[in-house]
Write an enzyme that holds these catalytic residues in place. Structure first.
Site, PDB file in Angstrom:
ATOM      1  N   HIS A   1      15.526  36.128  57.528  1.00 57.55           N
ATOM      2  CA  HIS A   1      14.988  35.512  56.318  1.00 57.55           C
ATOM      3  C   HIS A   1      16.119  34.804  55.584  1.00 57.55           C
ATOM      4  O   HIS A   1      17.294  35.178  55.708  1.00 57.55           O
ATOM      5  CB  HIS A   1      14.389  36.583  55.406  1.00 57.55           C
ATOM      6  CG  HIS A   1      13.142  37.206  55.936  1.00 57.55           C
ATOM      7  ND1 HIS A   1      12.244  37.862  55.120  1.00 57.55           N
ATOM      8  CD2 HIS A   1      12.630  37.289  57.180  1.00 57.55           C
ATOM      9  CE1 HIS A   1      11.243  38.314  55.829  1.00 57.55           C
ATOM     10  NE2 HIS A   1      11.453  37.986  57.104  1.00 57.55           N
TER      11      HIS A   1
ATOM     12  N   GLU B   1      17.131  34.863  52.540  1.00 55.08           N
ATOM     13  CA  GLU B   1      17.941  35.706  51.666  1.00 55.08           C
ATOM     14  C   GLU B   1      18.949  36.540  52.452  1.00 55.08           C
ATOM     15  O   GLU B   1      20.114  36.641  52.073  1.00 55.08           O
ATOM     16  CB  GLU B   1      17.048  36.668  50.852  1.00 55.08           C
ATOM     17  CG  GLU B   1      16.015  35.985  49.999  1.00 55.08           C
ATOM     18  CD  GLU B   1      14.648  35.864  50.660  1.00 55.08           C
ATOM     19  OE1 GLU B   1      13.641  36.029  49.942  1.00 55.08           O
ATOM     20  OE2 GLU B   1      14.577  35.608  51.881  1.00 55.08           O
TER      21      GLU B   1
END
Length: 138
Positions: free
Chosen positions: A50, A52
Site C-alpha cells: 500500500h 502508506e
C-alpha cells in the site's frame, strides 16, 4: 497543506497506469517531502504494498529511524487497518487525508486513542477518480 495534498493526488496517476487502486502518499518533515509512493499491490503482487507502507519504509530508511514523530503523512484515502498500525508503530502524529474509507478505513477509529491528529482536505476530482476506477473494475 492543500498544495501537498494536490501533489499526493498526482501520485495516483502512477498507480492507475499500473492498474492499481489510485492511492498516493507523501511524508513530510519540516515542510520538506522525504518520501512518496503510490499503491503497488498488483504491480508487485504484494498485498502489503500500500502507498502508506511503502512511503513509511522509505522515510524510515532515509531518516535512519523507526520513529517518524516529527513527520506528517499525506494520503488520498483514509488508511486501512494495516496502514493505521504502521502509522502507529512509526509514531506519526499527524495524518492529512482526502477521503474517508467507510469500508476499509481504520485510522479515524484509532486516532484519538493514539493521539494522532487527523485533517481532512476533501477533493472532488480525486473522489471522481476513485469512483471511476471501481466502476471500471466492476
Amino acid at each position: 497543506m492543500e498544495e501537498y495534498m494536490l501533489k499526493t493526488i498526482k501520485l495516483c496517476d502512477k498507480a492507475l497506469k499500473n492498474n492499481d487502486i489510485p492511492v498516493g502518499c507523501m511524508i513530510l518533515k519540516d515542510n520538506k517531502i522525504i518520501s512518496k509512493s503510490y499503491n503497488k499491490k498488483y504491480l508487485l503482487h504484494d498485498s502489503t504494498a500500500h502507498a502508506e507502507i511503502l512511503a513509511i519504509r522509505k522515510a524510515c530508511k532515509k531518516l535512519k529511524t523507526t520513529h517518524l514523530d516529527e513527520c506528517t503523512l499525506y494520503v488520498t484515502l483514509e488508511p486501512c487497518m494495516m496502514c493505521t498500525a504502521a502509522i502507529i508503530q512509526s509514531h506519526i502524529k499527524k495524518v492529512v487525508y482526502c477521503l474517508k474509507s467507510p469500508k476499509y478505513g481504520h485510522l479515524l477509529n484509532e486516532a484519538k486513542k493514539n493521539k494522532i491528529e487527523c485533517v481532512q482536505i476533501y477533493n472532488a476530482e480525486y473522489e471522481k477518480t476513485l469512483k471511476d476506477f471501481f466502476i471500471e473494475k466492476r
